[in-house]
Design an enzyme around this catalytic site. Structure first.
Site, mmCIF file in Angstrom:
data_model
loop_
_atom_site.group_PDB
_atom_site.id
_atom_site.type_symbol
_atom_site.label_atom_id
_atom_site.label_comp_id
_atom_site.label_asym_id
_atom_site.label_seq_id
_atom_site.Cartn_x
_atom_site.Cartn_y
_atom_site.Cartn_z
ATOM 1 N N HIS A 237 49.932 34.376 45.585
ATOM 2 C CA HIS A 237 50.411 33.063 45.142
ATOM 3 C C HIS A 237 51.320 32.404 46.173
ATOM 4 O O HIS A 237 51.609 31.206 46.082
ATOM 5 C CB HIS A 237 51.149 33.217 43.805
ATOM 6 C CG HIS A 237 51.146 31.982 42.960
ATOM 7 N ND1 HIS A 237 50.571 30.802 43.361
ATOM 8 C CD2 HIS A 237 51.660 31.737 41.721
ATOM 9 C CE1 HIS A 237 50.721 29.891 42.421
ATOM 10 N NE2 HIS A 237 51.382 30.429 41.407
ATOM 11 N N THR B 290 34.877 43.597 45.640
ATOM 12 C CA THR B 290 34.757 44.927 45.043
ATOM 13 C C THR B 290 33.937 44.827 43.775
ATOM 14 O O THR B 290 34.065 43.861 43.017
ATOM 15 C CB THR B 290 36.143 45.539 44.756
ATOM 16 O OG1 THR B 290 35.983 46.839 44.174
ATOM 17 C CG2 THR B 290 36.955 44.670 43.808
#
Length: 406
Positions: free
Chosen positions: A377, A325
């Site tokens: 994560h 993006t």
């Protein structure tokens, strides 16, 4: 003979759509392939065209939610629309007689002027609303005016003139407000953002990149590249290539969690986030590792044109394994992009800014860009995220490595 106007199927997961706008009224004569209505789902905005000539009878009005496959109108083919006597509506005649410099926004001084051909939907809207197209700034290739530009112009006018489509409220002793329902796409964006926040362990790491060499490369080969491939050489193709090299080294960022399994993709479908007035969409460049710089730029350009013309299909949005993006086009200096679930990584590009940096023990001014990598994560460790951004930095600061694949 009667011909039903039905809401088309745009994907197995899409069961209903919002009938956003009829371009015609009941009793109007329509021609085959003429834009007829606009629908919105939670994934795409789609312009439907007439399949036959005839007289239109509208059965479902604007703003209604309808099921896929349902009939929203009927075209009586026994009353075929007569051929137009004028090659272009009056609004386009005015546009074509206006000097191009007054209606085409400036791009790059080196770019040659283009003739702004208008699509039928633009001609029709301009004629229906008696618009002076010289007041509308085009966002299409070469400054061409798209239907989205005209709709955006009309929406801005309607807000100022208290359009009945918007419900205005004047509360006692309070300031006025304007209330409008969320579109299906905006609802879907909101739901997916919350889903990403709630269902991932998202972290973001940052780095900065010296853009000097890429900028110099673009300047030196800009004209030659455009003459040969009929498309401009942008920054996005460099970052798509750099991401592919980084994904090869850190495959966790090209994977996602599915149940109790980690699914590692052996292909590279790169999503490129594109903002529009109706919301953010992420069309996918499939097998981007097999494409040249020119093919990547052509693919992006085609997606932008489809978005502006409301022709984006559900297939265009599916299957991405990693997303890029670019908030820099809106002036963003730094941000933390949110994951496009179920993907495990998204790279945020930002504004290029002239900043002082230390090079070989000297302070110099360089065009610098902050980049941000948000990652899940649960799959990606901090070490791997830093390695990924470091590889991106190496590829962009030494773009010849992208050509040599080293």
């Amino acid at each position: 003979m009667k011909h039903d106007v039905k809401i088309p199927r745009v994907g197995e997961s899409v069961q209903e759509a919002l009938l956003s706008q009829w371009y015609k009224q009941s009793g109007d004569l329509v021609r085959k392939d003429e834009p007829l209505l606009l629908i919105e789902t939670d994934k795409v905005t789609l312009e439907m065209t007439a399949e036959v000539d005839g007289k239109l009878d509208i059965m479902v009005s604007n703003g209604q939610t309808v099921a896929v496959g349902s009939t929203v109108g009927v075209i009586d083919t026994d009353a075929a629309a007569p051929a137009s006597k004028e090659p272009f509506p009056a609004a386009e005649q005015q546009f074509r007689s206006t000097p191009e410099k007054e209606v085409t926004p400036a791009r790059e001084s080196a770019s040659p002027p283009e003739s702004p051909a208008l699509p039928p939907s633009v001609r029709r809207l301009a004629s229906e609303h008696q618009l002076d197209l010289s007041q509308i700034q085009g966002s299409g290739p070469g400054g061409r005016i798209t239907k989205s530009d005209v709709l955006f112009f009309l929406e801005n006018k309607s807000v100022g003139s208290a359009s009945p489509a918007l419900e205005s409220h004047q509360l006692k002793d309070e300031e006025p407000v304007v209330r409008t329902p969320m579109s299906p796409i905006r609802k879907r964006i909101a739901a997916r953002l919350l889903e990403s926040r709630h269902n991932t362990a998202m972290l973001t790491t940052f780095n900065d990149i010296d853009m000097s060499r890429v900028i110099d490369l673009r300047k030196r080969y800009h004209d030659l590249f455009q003459q040969k491939y009929q498309v401009k050489l942008g920054f996005m193709s460099f970052f798509v290539k750099a991401c592919i090299e980084a994904l090869k080294e850190v495959p966790q960022l090209n994977a996602w969690i599915e149940g109790n399994d980690l699914v590692y993709h052996q292909y590279y479908h790169i999503g490129v986030a594109v903002g529009s007035e109706r919301g953010l969409v992420v069309p996918v460049i499939r097998h981007a590792d097999r494409l040249s710089f020119a093919e990547i730029e052509h693919t992006i350009q085609q997606y932008v044109e489809k978005i502006n013309a409301n022709r984006l299909e559900l297939f265009d949005l599916e299957g991405g394994t990693f997303t890029i993006t670019n908030g820099g086009v809106f002036g963003s200096l730094l941000s933390t992009p949110i994951l496009n679930t179920p993907q495990s990584g998204i790279l945020g590009m930002h504004k290029i800014d002239q900043r002082p940096v230390v090079v070989e023990n000297e302070i110099v001014i360089r065009p610098m860009m902050y980049v941000a990598l948000s990652y899940d994560h649960r799959i990606v460790d901090g070490r791997e995220s830093v390695m990924f951004l470091k590889r991106i930095k190496e590829c962009i600061e030494h773009p010849e490595r992208l050509v040599l694949e080293v």
